[in-house]
Design an enzyme around this catalytic site. Structure first.
Site, mmCIF file in Angstrom:
data_model
loop_
_atom_site.group_PDB
_atom_site.id
_atom_site.type_symbol
_atom_site.label_atom_id
_atom_site.label_comp_id
_atom_site.label_asym_id
_atom_site.label_seq_id
_atom_site.Cartn_x
_atom_site.Cartn_y
_atom_site.Cartn_z
ATOM 1 N N SER A 264 -1.128 -3.301 9.961
ATOM 2 C CA SER A 264 -0.784 -4.572 9.320
ATOM 3 C C SER A 264 -0.200 -4.318 7.946
ATOM 4 O O SER A 264 -0.270 -3.212 7.414
ATOM 5 C CB SER A 264 -2.030 -5.443 9.188
ATOM 6 O OG SER A 264 -2.853 -4.922 8.162
ATOM 7 N N LYS A 265 0.356 -5.381 7.377
ATOM 8 C CA LYS A 265 0.929 -5.301 6.044
ATOM 9 C C LYS A 265 -0.153 -4.858 5.051
ATOM 10 O O LYS A 265 0.114 -4.100 4.132
ATOM 11 C CB LYS A 265 1.456 -6.694 5.679
ATOM 12 C CG LYS A 265 2.477 -6.691 4.586
ATOM 13 C CD LYS A 265 2.955 -8.100 4.319
ATOM 14 C CE LYS A 265 2.683 -8.475 2.878
ATOM 15 N NZ LYS A 265 2.842 -9.887 2.584
ATOM 16 N N ARG A 266 -1.358 -5.340 5.295
ATOM 17 C CA ARG A 266 -2.452 -4.990 4.381
ATOM 18 C C ARG A 266 -2.789 -3.498 4.414
ATOM 19 O O ARG A 266 -3.163 -2.927 3.402
ATOM 20 C CB ARG A 266 -3.696 -5.842 4.672
ATOM 21 C CG ARG A 266 -3.993 -6.768 3.497
ATOM 22 C CD ARG A 266 -5.173 -7.661 3.745
ATOM 23 N NE ARG A 266 -4.859 -8.672 4.750
ATOM 24 C CZ ARG A 266 -5.647 -8.973 5.778
ATOM 25 N NH1 ARG A 266 -6.787 -8.340 5.961
ATOM 26 N NH2 ARG A 266 -5.297 -9.908 6.633
ATOM 27 N N GLY A 268 -0.676 -1.162 4.725
ATOM 28 C CA GLY A 268 0.337 -0.542 3.875
ATOM 29 C C GLY A 268 -0.065 -0.645 2.411
ATOM 30 O O GLY A 268 -0.010 0.340 1.671
#
Ligand code: GLU
Length: 507
Positions: A264-266, A268
């Site tokens: 997920s973006k999180r 990253g």
């Protein structure tokens, strides 16, 4: 044989995630390999999630990656329009066709009525409630009401949706190019909404109608869509289009580097790597850098993505886009998720930095240098510099440190590294060296080196002990290519200035 037509069908809701680019890439590779057509269809029917600018951003990302589609909103072909919002008028007739053939029905339930039923079923111990063949007979819809009642509500414009009527206890079978034969029971499928109360189709209806009208032969998408596949297969069947149904492939998830679950973006943000292809500015104006801004080459990015879930069965890891077009095959894509590994991604970039011709690389590096306030000047010289330092660079911004001293004298000299072994003999050597080099008519690599060694011998010093301080004087620290290569490129005046200045500081 039908002409291959594939589609990448993103929703314009935000930054283009790794997984999305990989889906686009596999579509592109398959299309090129079969002399087919790669279509980009923008699935923007969900007005609540629509984000301004996201469509252009998707196009720009595909452009950066070198995998632009053949047909798209910005490159219309014969099956347009390519934005679902512009196809709005198309879908109702198809929903109507299903109502007429008894495969769909009108549902007038308010949110409150649905909630009440949910509560009452929950009280009876039924927690996984769904609007389907078990419950629809208890709801307010055209199956439970008389024809007259239904018509009265429709002509009064009473808010309603159209739902798919899924028969219970049936097996749905289809072939997936990666997963083989798949069998799912209709009991897991609810009566999906096909047309929403606002007159917009849902994803399920639009994706099937558009794949049909756009003559899509192969539909590739992420594994997260596998649970929706039975709905789509049923729709193809109920429309009577079964023989035109595309072949499916559900691509494996891209997993977090640590633990399980989808990347997920999180992840990253938490682990310090990008998940978007290019910088994405969210609606609040917050910018998140992508692989491009981090200094990845698109060649490396694409190569890394292709190997997230695929390999050609050999040890080969570095592939150009052309090679991927030749070697890619869907039956070598794994069905299990692929763990994302940022260190491996960087390894691919390093490999591509080494492989790319320096002339080409120079153009890619120049913007990063300029951003750091360094004008790269004459292209030929810059290409020579790139050639000298590229083996030491993993990401494009690494060139700033590795090459800056060619353009400007180092601001800080690590003289602490020199001082412990500094003495009068060394000082005298450098004074003699400056003198001798000042007299040189021609500035040639071999002559400079010979001259350096001669003066060292006369001073009874080992060249090795002198090259180290010379490097610090020119570069500022313990890195960089061969000292005489540096001297050749920065030239006589600059070399002598840097050495004199360092001698002053060492006094
Ligand atoms: N619009 C869907 C998405 O955002 C497309 C899924 C599909 O390809 O069917 O991924």
């Amino acid at each position: 044989m039908k002409k291959v037509r594939v589609r990448f069908a993103p929703s314009p809701t935000g930054g283009l995630h790794l997984g999305g680019v990989r889906t686009a890439l596999f579509n592109f590779l398959f299309a090129r390999q079969h002399n087919g057509t790669f279509v980009l269809r923008v699935e923007d029917t969900d007005q609540n999630r629509f984000v301004e600018g996201a469509e252009q951003y998707i196009w720009d990302c595909l452009d950066w990656c070198g995998i632009l589609p053949d047909e798209a909103p910005l490159a219309p072909g014969e099956c347009g329009p390519y934005r679902q919002s512009e196809r709005k008028g198309i879908y109702m007739q198809y929903a109507q066709q299903l109502v007429d053939s008894g495969h769909a029905y009108y549902a007038f339930d308010t949110a409150e009525e649905i909630e009440n039923l949910r509560e009452s079923l929950k009280a009876q111990g039924e927690s996984d409630w769904q609007y389907g063949f078990h419950t629809r007979h208890r709801m307010r819809n055209s199956l439970t009401m008389t024809k007259e009642e239904t018509e009265a509500l429709l002509s009064a414009d009473f808010p309603h949706v159209i739902r798919l009527k899924v028969e219970g206890n049936e097996m749905i079978r289809f072939k997936d190019m990666i997963r083989g034969d798949i069998e799912m029971s209709t009991n897991t499928v609810d009566d999906k909404v096909l047309m929403k109360a606002d007159g917009m189709p849902t994803y399920h209806l639009a994706v099937v109608v558009d794949d049909y009208l756009m003559k899509i032969t192969n539909a590739f998408r992420g594994e997260e869509w596998l649970p929706s596949a039975p709905v789509h297969v049923l729709l193809w069947k109920y429309f009577g289009w079964e023989k035109d149904m595309p072949e499916w492939a559900h691509l494996p998830l891209i997993l977090k580097p640590d633990g399980n679950g989808k990347l997920s973006k999180r992840d990253g943000e938490r682990l310090g790597f990008p998940v978007f292809a290019m910088q994405w500015k969210d609606t609040a104006g917050k910018a998140v850098d992508g692989f491009k801004e981090m200094g990845f080459l698109p060649e490396a990015f694409i190569n890394m993505l292709a190997l997230l879930g695929w390999n050609d069965g050999t040890e080969q890891e570095v592939f150009s886009l052309e090679e991927l077009v030749q070697k890619f095959s869907m039956d070598r894509v794994h069905s299990h998720g692929a763990k994302f590994d940022f260190e491996k991604a960087k390894w691919f970039n390093h490999e591509w930095i080494k492989r790319l011709p320096s002339k080409e690389l120079a153009d890619r590096v120049a913007p990063f240098m300029q951003h750091a306030g360094i004008e790269t000047g004459d292209k030929n010289t810059f290409v020579k510099i790139i050639d000298l330092v590229k083996d030491r660079c993993t990401l494009l911004p690494d060139f700033i440190k590795q090459a800056a001293f060619f353009f400007r004298a180092p601001q800080h000299l690590n003289l602490e590294a020199v001082k412990p072994k500094w003495n009068d003999d060394k000082n005298n050597f450098f004074v003699a060296l400056i003198h001798s080099w000042q007299m040189m008519q021609e500035w040639k690599h071999d002559e400079l080196e010979i001259n350096f060694k001669e003066i060292a011998a006369a001073s009874r010093l080992k060249p090795g002990e002198l090259l180290f301080p010379l490097r610090i004087m020119l570069v500022g620290d313990k890195f960089g290519p061969g000292v005489f290569d540096i001297i050749m490129l920065i030239g006589k005046e600059e070399t002598l200035q840097r050495v004199s200045k360092a001698l002053q500081l060492l006094k």
